[in-house]
Design a protein around this motif. Structure first.
Motif, short mmCIF file in Angstrom:
data_model
loop_
_atom_site.label_atom_id
_atom_site.label_comp_id
_atom_site.label_asym_id
_atom_site.label_seq_id
_atom_site.Cartn_x
_atom_site.Cartn_y
_atom_site.Cartn_z
N VAL A 125 0.85 -1.19 0.00
CA VAL A 125 0.00 0.00 0.00
C VAL A 125 0.89 1.24 0.00
N PHE A 126 0.66 2.10 -0.99
CA PHE A 126 1.42 3.35 -1.12
C PHE A 126 0.70 4.46 -0.36
N ILE A 127 1.40 5.07 0.59
CA ILE A 127 0.86 6.19 1.36
C ILE A 127 1.72 7.43 1.21
N GLY A 128 3.04 7.28 1.44
CA GLY A 128 3.94 8.42 1.31
C GLY A 128 3.90 8.99 -0.10
N ARG A 185 -1.67 -1.15 -4.03
CA ARG A 185 -2.87 -0.35 -3.80
C ARG A 185 -2.46 1.04 -3.33
N GLY A 186 -3.21 2.02 -3.76
CA GLY A 186 -3.04 3.36 -3.23
C GLY A 186 -4.00 3.55 -2.06
N SER A 187 -3.65 4.48 -1.18
CA SER A 187 -4.54 4.80 -0.06
C SER A 187 -4.45 6.29 0.20
N ASN A 188 -5.58 6.96 0.14
CA ASN A 188 -5.63 8.42 0.19
C ASN A 188 -6.33 8.89 1.47
N VAL A 189 -5.58 9.25 2.46
CA VAL A 189 -6.08 9.80 3.72
C VAL A 189 -7.17 8.87 4.27
N GLY A 190 -8.39 9.35 4.47
CA GLY A 190 -9.44 8.49 5.01
C GLY A 190 -10.81 9.14 4.94
#
Length: 345
Positions: A262-265, A289-294
């Protein structure tokens, strides 16, 4: 018209300017918040330095890890009262009607807005927020300690959820700094087995105190081999909170067959690209997977973990007037936990 102090970006790449500006008035559906504290996030640094390009709003007041008290209500606001403690996250708005919002993915709503990016944020004495998008906090909440949970907390919490790792499985936390040190704690609270990866021995020592099952010094050897050895063949998931492109490339290789990265930075500028082996992904059915804040639901869940004492950001408070110092320390990589600006009230 009432006035307030604010740190303003007039042109990206030219730093912040501390100045007196008009205090905003809440419109329909909005609340005016008297800011108590605002965390300093690496995203703020990207915005100030201009390596994300030009933000949609200029001049701009950054800051999106905001806590404070409601000072005034706009028309139509209900369920919240003057004096209530609230938190303001990055996600400032979503339409609530599009396919993404209806599917619980309001973080990627095309009509969405971001605090401190498309609308003014918390590097100021007062700010506006849509009442429907603020987090409700108890009256006795520590508003300095909880501020980073509004971004670092919800972001890592959602990233771990999107990894779909299950209790008892290994998760590599790549980058043990401002985001990573919180991710380790959420992982432990979820029953996962975190392995921290970083280039800083101090951060790795800190990671062990926070519950990391093992640590890997990426500067002392091959971090991929280190994670594979610590996990018996590779992590089930990897969460990348670092911003070095190499960290993203290595994280994929740290996962076992069928694992998820999961890419966050978010690296800025020309660093926003990596090399990926198609065969390594396809042949071993790995996922990225990308993850954008929440979402708002993620936000309340993340805050609830913190309020119940399962997660706590390591914060260093600084007076608001020292914002330039805070950004400089972040720019130099000197921050282990999270810096939080306080408004001195």
């Amino acid at each position: 018209m009432a006035r307030m102090q604010a740190a303003v970006v007039e042109r990206p790449g030219e730093g912040l300017r501390m100045m007196e500006v008009a205090r905003p008035e809440p419109g329909p559906g909005e609340v005016l918040i008297r800011v108590a504290a605002c965390g300093v996030c690496h995203s703020d640094l990207h915005i100030v330095d201009g390596d994300w390009g030009t933000p949609p709003k200029l001049p701009l007041i950054p800051g999106h890890e905001v806590t404070g008290h409601v000072a005034a209500l706009g028309a139509g606001v209900s369920g919240i009262a003057i004096g209530d403690a609230v938190g303001v996250p990055w996600m400032a708005h979503a339409c609530g009607r599009c396919a993404w919002c209806l599917a619980g993915m309001e973080t990627i709503c095309e009509a969405g807005g971001a605090t401190g990016f498309s609308r003014d944020g918390g590097y100021a004495e007062y700010m506006l927020a849509e009442a429907a998008f603020v987090a409700r906090l108890p009256a006795d909440a520590d508003l300095v300690a909880i501020a980073p949970i509004l971004c670092a907390g919800v972001t890592t919490w959602r990233g771990l959820k999107r990894s779909e790792a299950r209790a008892g499985e290994h998760v590599a936390i790549v980058g043990a700094g401002g985001l990573g040190h919180v991710a380790i704690q959420y992982a432990r609270a979820m029953g996962l087995r975190p392995v921290a990866v970083d280039v800083s021995p101090a951060r790795l020592d800190h990671a062990l105190t926070l519950g990391a099952e093992a640590v890997v010094d990426a500067a002392a050897g091959d971090p991929v081999a280190g994670v594979q050895a610590a996990t018996g063949g590779g992590a089930h998931a990897a969460i990348v909170t670092a911003t070095a492109p190499a960290a993203f490339e290595q994280a994929i290789a740290m996962t076992r067959p069928g694992g998820t990265t999961v890419f966050i930075g978010l690296p800025g500028g020309e660093r926003d690209a990596i090399r990926v082996s198609i065969a390594r992904i396809s042949n071993w059915e790995r996922s990225i997977r990308g993850s954008n804040v929440g979402t708002r639901r993620d936000l309340q869940e993340a805050v609830d973990f913190a309020l119940r004492g399962h997660v706590r950001a390591e914060v260093t408070p600084l007076p608001f007037a020292r914002i330039d110092e805070a950004l400089a320390r972040l720019r130099r990589g000197e921050v282990t936990g999270r810096l939080v600006l306080t408004m001195g009230r």
